[in-house]
Design a protein around this motif. Structure first.
Motif, PDB file in Angstrom:
ATOM      1  N   UNK A  85       0.610  -0.832   0.075  1.00  9.88           N
ATOM      2  CA  UNK A  85       0.094  -0.206   0.280  1.00  9.88           C
ATOM      3  C   UNK A  85       0.522   1.230   0.005  1.00  9.88           C
ATOM      4  N   UNK A  86       0.157   2.240  -1.395  1.00  5.71           N
ATOM      5  CA  UNK A  86       1.671   3.913  -1.014  1.00  5.71           C
ATOM      6  C   UNK A  86       1.103   3.794   0.197  1.00  5.71           C
ATOM      7  N   UNK A  87       2.809   4.619   0.987  1.00  8.92           N
ATOM      8  CA  UNK A  87       2.335   5.431   1.654  1.00  8.92           C
ATOM      9  C   UNK A  87       2.335   4.879   3.793  1.00  8.92           C
ATOM     10  N   UNK A  88       2.497   3.766   3.332  1.00 10.04           N
ATOM     11  CA  UNK A  88       1.940   2.694   4.016  1.00 10.04           C
ATOM     12  C   UNK A  88       3.066   1.538   4.226  1.00 10.04           C
ATOM     13  N   UNK A  89       2.941   0.044   3.039  1.00  7.92           N
ATOM     14  CA  UNK A  89       4.556  -0.620   2.591  1.00  7.92           C
ATOM     15  C   UNK A  89       3.738  -1.716   2.379  1.00  7.92           C
ATOM     16  N   UNK A  90       4.510  -2.562   2.594  1.00 10.26           N
ATOM     17  CA  UNK A  90       4.037  -4.014   2.792  1.00 10.26           C
ATOM     18  C   UNK A  90       3.051  -4.483   3.760  1.00 10.26           C
ATOM     19  N   UNK A  91       2.339  -4.818   3.489  1.00  9.33           N
ATOM     20  CA  UNK A  91       1.035  -5.329   4.454  1.00  9.33           C
ATOM     21  C   UNK A  91       0.781  -6.589   5.081  1.00  9.33           C
ATOM     22  N   UNK A  92       1.045  -7.180   3.905  1.00 13.70           N
ATOM     23  CA  UNK A  92       0.712  -8.939   4.098  1.00 13.70           C
ATOM     24  C   UNK A  92       1.512  -9.377   3.421  1.00 13.70           C
ATOM     25  N   UNK A  93       1.988 -10.687   3.665  1.00 12.25           N
ATOM     26  CA  UNK A  93       1.991 -12.035   2.062  1.00 12.25           C
ATOM     27  C   UNK A  93       1.376 -13.523   2.672  1.00 12.25           C
ATOM     28  N   UNK A  94       0.495 -13.796   1.288  1.00 10.43           N
ATOM     29  CA  UNK A  94      -0.940 -14.237   1.410  1.00 10.43           C
ATOM     30  C   UNK A  94      -0.234 -16.094   0.746  1.00 10.43           C
ATOM     31  N   UNK A  95       0.015 -17.006   1.653  1.00  9.29           N
ATOM     32  CA  UNK A  95       0.561 -17.862   0.926  1.00  9.29           C
ATOM     33  C   UNK A  95      -0.991 -19.051   0.457  1.00  9.29           C
ATOM     34  N   UNK A  96       0.013 -19.554  -0.771  1.00 14.08           N
ATOM     35  CA  UNK A  96      -1.386 -20.841  -1.163  1.00 14.08           C
ATOM     36  C   UNK A  96      -0.748 -22.092  -1.426  1.00 14.08           C
ATOM     37  N   UNK A  97      -1.068 -23.060  -1.232  1.00 14.16           N
ATOM     38  CA  UNK A  97       0.067 -24.860  -1.244  1.00 14.16           C
ATOM     39  C   UNK A  97      -0.488 -26.136  -1.825  1.00 14.16           C
ATOM     40  N   UNK A  98      -0.799 -26.567  -2.934  1.00 13.35           N
ATOM     41  CA  UNK A  98      -1.047 -27.800  -2.997  1.00 13.35           C
ATOM     42  C   UNK A  98       0.095 -28.974  -3.160  1.00 13.35           C
ATOM     43  N   UNK A  99      -0.147 -29.877  -3.141  1.00 19.17           N
ATOM     44  CA  UNK A  99       0.478 -31.102  -2.918  1.00 19.17           C
ATOM     45  C   UNK A  99       0.382 -32.508  -3.282  1.00 19.17           C
ATOM     46  N   UNK A 100       1.407 -33.274  -3.380  1.00 23.28           N
ATOM     47  CA  UNK A 100       0.639 -34.663  -3.621  1.00 23.28           C
ATOM     48  C   UNK A 100       2.091 -35.416  -2.061  1.00 23.28           C
ATOM     49  N   UNK A 101       1.433 -35.754  -1.214  1.00 22.91           N
ATOM     50  CA  UNK A 101       2.025 -36.264  -0.546  1.00 22.91           C
ATOM     51  C   UNK A 101       1.479 -37.682  -0.105  1.00 22.91           C
TER      52      UNK A 101
END
Length: 140
Positions: A85-101
């Protein structure tokens, strides 16, 4: 022994109309502009580089967490969305993952993913922002 990674950047002009290039130690380079960062278009951004780092680090952390628990992954696919967000900075990181286990169920996979999110060195470096695990989907 610590491993040091390198990158450099050049910038020409003022923030609004200037542009720059980031170069990774591996030789890859990326053009940057304020427009790309503030308006979603026209080049790479520091946040995009952070998203790449977070997705790859999380994948490695999850792979290790699963293997240590006796459930090596056949494959993992992770995406990270880093918000700015301009003027605020980095506000978050959202992860998604899929896998074969093999040998685990969906609940176990989600639990391992949460453990990896907490243990991932890039997650730890981003501790000042909200990090979410939007989804952890076991395939197959």
């Amino acid at each position: 022994m610590a491993i040091t990674s390198n990158a450099s950047a050049t910038w020409n002009g003022d923030l609004a109309s200037g542009s720059g290039t980031a170069t990774l130690g591996s030789g890859s380079s990326f053009d940057m502009s304020w427009k790309a960062r503030a308006e979603s278009g026209g080049g790479s951004t520091p946040e995009e580089l952070i998203a790449g780092a977070h997705a790859s680090c999380f994948s490695m952390a999850l792979s290790n967490t699963l293997a240590e628990a006796g459930h090596p992954a056949e494959s993992l696919a992770t995406a990270a969305k880093v918000s700015f967000v301009a003027g605020t900075g980095i506000t978050g990181s959202a992860l998604t993952v899929s896998g074969r286990v093999p040998g685990i169920d969906q609940t176990q996979f989600a639990d391992f993913a949460e453990q990896a999110k907490a243990g991932c060195p890039v997650s730890q470096a981003l501790a000042g922002v909200e990090i979410t695990l939007e989804s952890a989907t076991l395939e197959g």
